[in-house]
Enzyme design. Sequence first.
Site, mmCIF file in Angstrom:
data_model
loop_
_atom_site.group_PDB
_atom_site.id
_atom_site.type_symbol
_atom_site.label_atom_id
_atom_site.label_comp_id
_atom_site.label_asym_id
_atom_site.label_seq_id
_atom_site.Cartn_x
_atom_site.Cartn_y
_atom_site.Cartn_z
ATOM 1 N N CYS A 182 -4.230 10.976 -3.971
ATOM 2 C CA CYS A 182 -3.102 11.046 -3.032
ATOM 3 C C CYS A 182 -2.827 12.461 -2.525
ATOM 4 C CB CYS A 182 -1.863 10.475 -3.686
ATOM 5 S SG CYS A 182 -2.151 8.805 -4.296
ATOM 6 N N HIS B 82 3.307 4.353 0.849
ATOM 7 C CA HIS B 82 2.436 5.431 0.353
ATOM 8 C C HIS B 82 1.030 5.238 0.901
ATOM 9 C CE1 HIS B 82 0.639 8.460 -1.923
ATOM 10 N NE2 HIS B 82 0.867 8.062 -3.158
ATOM 11 N N LYS C 130 8.188 8.448 2.476
ATOM 12 C CA LYS C 130 7.496 7.239 2.009
ATOM 13 C C LYS C 130 8.464 6.061 1.933
ATOM 14 C CE LYS C 130 3.767 9.484 -0.615
ATOM 15 N NZ LYS C 130 4.083 10.909 -0.377
#
Length: 413
Positions: free
Chosen positions: A163, A339, A334
């Site tokens: 991420c 996400h 988010k």
Amino acid sequence: MKTRVVITGIGAITPIGNDAATFWEGIKVGKSGIAPLTAFDTTEFKVKVGAEVKDFEPEVLLDKKEAKRMDRYCQLAMVAAEEAYRDSGLDSTLLNSERFGVMVGSGIGGLATIEEQHSRLVEKGPGRVSPFFIPMAISNMASGNIAIKLGAKGPCLSIVTACASATHSIGESYWKIRNGEADVIITGGAEAPITPLAVAGFTSMTALSNNPDVTRASIPFDKERDGFVIGEGAGILVLESLEHAKKRNARIYGEIVGYGSTCDAYHMTSPSPGGEGGARAMTLALADAGISPEDISYINAHGTGTPYNDKFETEAIKSVFQQVAYQIPVSSTKSMTGHLLGAAGGIEAVICVKALQEGFVPPTIGYQIQDEECDLDYVPNSGRLQDLKYALSNSLGFGGHNGTIILKKWSEE
């Protein structure tokens, strides 16, 4: 004297808008991109919601033949990159192609293609697997295809740090230009992980929210948060040396001034206690920018909505900023986009660019119940007009990867 690195183009395709302008307008009004999943039948799945890109027609936006030879993540990357390139006003005939690079990351790459082709292998045999399977599946192909399309012959890399992929890509691109290795780099991230296997896998590790209520599924920093909502899309920036941008009279959105990268070296999926690794990334970025904690006007948090992430990121911010932490607006966008995994830092960098340019702090929507362990100013539910000078953006990835970038409102000084 270090080369200054500016942002001259932005592109985005997201769950709340299929171009950068629409996306930003959605962010400003607190629009949610979270809805019941449509990509596959969720009857047997605990997770029922996601943040999908809507009304995306790759055959219309890309060459039809070209689109068929790309996984969805790569299609999203191409569309956002072409938007950013057009937006920048660059002209390939006037560029030194050997000093024009691409660094676009993806956490997973072509997972939908892998699933589809594996089914074909099992059901129809090895001879029916597509000859394009490998180039469609590998996660470097977004960078490769963008470079082919735009004629970028300089540094061409794909960073994979879960991420944190897009944020690391932007930071490393910034350093390459600053160090004189390139004049222009297209950078950011792309991800298309809304597939049965990915959703099942993230669900099994209890990372995703099981809440079927789209208004209460992605609720970063809220006491009732129970996981993140999976999203897809791409966020791309055109970074350029200030000298190169000025020579062609480019419009300048903002400037990248700091970058920090660290590892927790602690656990495969959990952040280190107290957010120690994230705190070091922020500290390194501040030092790289040559500014103090008091100079930061806005923090775009990683803010996934998982119990540990939000608690530890809050602790990390407080450890770096001390009492000043309570005076800095911190939001998790988010809450609106879900996400986007490896693409998250890309769209969040676009948000920071626009926030600085317009003097607007984005909200954390869906925030209802305060958590005593998360006690900062999370800009609940409505954004604010506020003069901003420096914005800090965090991305934290599985494997303990931490990335922080600092952007500055554009000024000649």
